[in-house]
Design an enzyme around this catalytic site. Structure first.
Site, mmCIF file in Angstrom:
data_model
loop_
_atom_site.group_PDB
_atom_site.id
_atom_site.type_symbol
_atom_site.label_atom_id
_atom_site.label_comp_id
_atom_site.label_asym_id
_atom_site.label_seq_id
_atom_site.Cartn_x
_atom_site.Cartn_y
_atom_site.Cartn_z
ATOM 1 C CD GLN A 149 7.178 0.657 -20.576
ATOM 2 O OE1 GLN A 149 6.211 1.398 -20.718
ATOM 3 N NE2 GLN A 149 7.177 -0.341 -19.719
ATOM 4 C CE1 TYR B 8 -0.842 -3.256 -15.323
ATOM 5 C CE2 TYR B 8 -1.302 -0.914 -15.037
ATOM 6 C CZ TYR B 8 -0.786 -1.944 -15.802
ATOM 7 O OH TYR B 8 -0.223 -1.686 -17.023
ATOM 8 C CD GLU C 156 -0.455 1.153 -18.906
ATOM 9 O OE1 GLU C 156 -0.033 0.576 -17.879
ATOM 10 O OE2 GLU C 156 0.138 2.093 -19.456
ATOM 11 C CD1 TRP D 104 2.133 -3.766 -19.200
ATOM 12 C CD2 TRP D 104 1.671 -2.004 -20.497
ATOM 13 N NE1 TRP D 104 3.321 -3.181 -19.513
ATOM 14 C CE2 TRP D 104 3.066 -2.091 -20.303
ATOM 15 C CE3 TRP D 104 1.159 -0.967 -21.285
ATOM 16 C CZ2 TRP D 104 3.953 -1.179 -20.883
ATOM 17 C CZ3 TRP D 104 2.038 -0.072 -21.842
ATOM 18 C CH2 TRP D 104 3.420 -0.173 -21.637
ATOM 19 C CD GLU E 149 6.837 -3.465 -17.839
ATOM 20 O OE1 GLU E 149 6.623 -2.453 -17.141
ATOM 21 O OE2 GLU E 149 6.078 -3.832 -18.750
ATOM 22 C CD1 TRP E 150 7.730 1.738 -16.745
ATOM 23 C CD2 TRP E 150 9.155 3.058 -17.834
ATOM 24 N NE1 TRP E 150 7.046 2.350 -17.777
ATOM 25 C CE2 TRP E 150 7.890 3.158 -18.455
ATOM 26 C CE3 TRP E 150 10.223 3.814 -18.359
ATOM 27 C CZ2 TRP E 150 7.659 3.968 -19.568
ATOM 28 C CZ3 TRP E 150 9.993 4.619 -19.468
ATOM 29 C CH2 TRP E 150 8.719 4.691 -20.058
ATOM 30 C CG PHE F 29 3.386 -6.363 -17.140
ATOM 31 C CD1 PHE F 29 2.158 -6.322 -16.482
ATOM 32 C CD2 PHE F 29 4.500 -5.867 -16.484
ATOM 33 C CE1 PHE F 29 2.053 -5.794 -15.205
ATOM 34 C CE2 PHE F 29 4.402 -5.337 -15.202
ATOM 35 C CZ PHE F 29 3.175 -5.308 -14.560
#
Length: 489
Positions: free
Chosen positions: A52, A316, A389, A438, A445-446, A454
């Site tokens: 990333q 999260y 994270e 994070w 972001e994938w 983020f």
């Protein structure tokens, strides 16, 4: 960020492991003050991952990773982008270290690209240029007083290992990536799934996740054993496992929904932690899966006794859970037998459990932080924990000015509320030793590509210019206040 991170460490060439772990220092807690729950050597940091952040797609001997191949396949990434350049952290890390120094963090969590170190996986030779890069980076962190927190696998692995072994489906690759989203839903490479789980060309979503997870758990045990026996005494470092951890609330006060929460925890988190820490799979998984659940041999059980020095927690969000074992459920996450027979939902009676965000899986529910940490404290005998994270996402909006993007008040409020909840858990006795936001920068972001942000720093992806957001200043002030409180008592 990550959806489900398997193990924090894995084993490769002994030389490589020695070189990359030699800079890790022991971490011990000192007494905390009456006014700050966090001890004086608590780690406040930021987090990232190699694919990333790094870019440098084919630089200095790096080989192809599974994510290099996956992102170059049309239709896999929302905006059609890839991580060939990402935020070019590989070349620009001196600038990024300056950004960390501004905030005042004392630790940085980053991952190692296997393909940069071992371009051919287990085959061929180690890439000295890759080793030198990470050694130089770690030494620079130490020079400015930032503790390296090294994640040794974060989704990306050499493509060679997928081609030869089918990645985590073979015991030959006892080293760690996410079994659920790669071999059940097929969202991540190697994109294997079946039936109602997704539209893939091959795979068995009913069996392969458990095979892959079993290999991941044994890979972790092998890595811990190598570190314990060969390196830990000399280096004084720590080794652990990082889990993506969702807090689950029962949809109702019924016994059935409360039992469904236990199944959700078992099939989402305890699936990995119980074997590694307690030496066995969760009872809920045994009850439902029976002989479909792999069995640990006596030799493997011995390997598992190495345990962990800490648990890393990526926290999260939170969800409601409804029973599907004794009740009829609509289609959704968790409802199948191999997922645990529960329905995970963000809403109850039309109301969200917390404030929704730009990602449907991220709901703001700070209470979940305290509850989850307390749950791990009680289940795993208060093994030291790190929040590896935690962060808030915003969607890319081309109609909003950069100045408006920098005023990320919602991110500040999110971090403040989750840190308050974490402090509450620590005051109640949870042995939490660090918090990593994070992320330092907006990044790739994938499967969302660059559509989701983020970062504490805004990145202009046309120029790669980094610009401080208000949340970076807020985090700087937060760290400074806690440091001042502790030193004044």
């Amino acid at each position: 960020m990550e959806f489900l991170l398997g193990c924090y460490a894995f084993i490769v060439l002994d030389l490589w492991f020695l070189v990359l772990m030699v800079s890790c220092n022991p971490i011990f807690l000192e007494g905390s003050s009456d006014t700050s729950a966090f001890p004086s050597n608590f780690l406040f940091g930021t987090a990232s991952s190699s694919y990333q952040f790094e870019g440098a797609y084919f630089s200095h001997g790096k080989g192809l990773s599974n994510w290099d191949v996956f992102t170059h396949t049309p239709g896999t990434i929302m905006d059609g982008t890839n991580g060939d350049i990402a935020v070019d952290h590989y070349h620009r890390y001196p600038e990024d270290l300056d950004l960390m120094e501004y905030i005042g963090v004392n630790s940085y969590r980053f991952s190692i690209s296997w393909a940069r170190i071992l371009p051919k996986g287990r085959f061929g030779t180690a890439n000295r240029a890759g080793i030198n890069h990470y050694n130089k980076f770690i030494n620079e962190l130490l020079r400015i007083g930032i503790q390296p927190f090294v994640t040794l696998t974060h989704f990306d692995i050499p493509q060679e290992l997928e081609d030869r072994y089918g990645a985590w489906l073979s015991p030959e690759i006892q080293q760690v990536v996410d079994s659920l989203i790669s071999v059940q839903s097929g969202i991540f490479p190697p994109s294997r799934c079946s039936g109602t789980f997704g539209n893939c060309s091959s795979g068995d979503s009913e069996k392969e996740p458990f095979i892959a997870a079993h290999n991941m758990i044994l890979s972790h045990a092998a890595a811990v054993n190598v570190y314990r026996t060969k390196y830990q005494k000399k280096q004084g470092g720590s080794i652990g496992i990082v889990m993506n951890a969702i807090w689950h609330e029962p949809l109702s006060d019924s016994l059935e929904d409360k039992l469904a929460v236990e199944r959700a925890n078992a099939f989402y988190m305890n699936w990995f932690l119980d074997p590694i820490i307690l030496g066995k799979y969760p009872a809920e998984m045994h009850d439902i899966l029976g002989s479909d659940l792999p069995i640990f041999s006596k030799h493997e059980l011995e390997k598992l006794k190495s345990g962990v020095d800490f648990i890393g927690i990526n926290q999260y969000t939170s969800f409601y859970v409804k029973d599907c074992a004794f009740s009829t459920c609509e289609q959704g996450p968790g409802v199948s037998r191999t997922e645990g027979l529960y329905l995970r939902t963000a809403q109850k009676d039309g109301f969200f459990i917390g404030q929704p965000t730009a990602l449907d899986w991220l709901i703001v529910y700070p209470q979940g932080m305290e509850k989850l940490v307390t749950y791990f404290k009680e289940r795993y005998n208060n093994i030291p924990m790190y929040i590896t994270e935690n962060g808030y996402c915003e969607e890319e909006n081309v109609n909003v000015t950069t100045e408006a993007v920098l005023k990320d008040v919602q991110r500040e409020e999110y971090m403040s509320s989750y840190l308050d909840a974490l402090e509450t858990a620590v005051r109640k006795g949870a042995d939490v030793r660090g918090y990593f936001a994070w992320s330092l920068l907006d990044n790739f972001e994938w499967t969302s590509g660059y559509t989701i942000k983020f970062g504490l720093y805004h990145v202009d992806f046309s120029t790669l210019k980094r610009t401080r957001k208000h949340s970076a200043t807020w985090y700087k002030d937060y760290i400074a206040i806690h440091k001042a409180v502790r030193t004044s008592t």
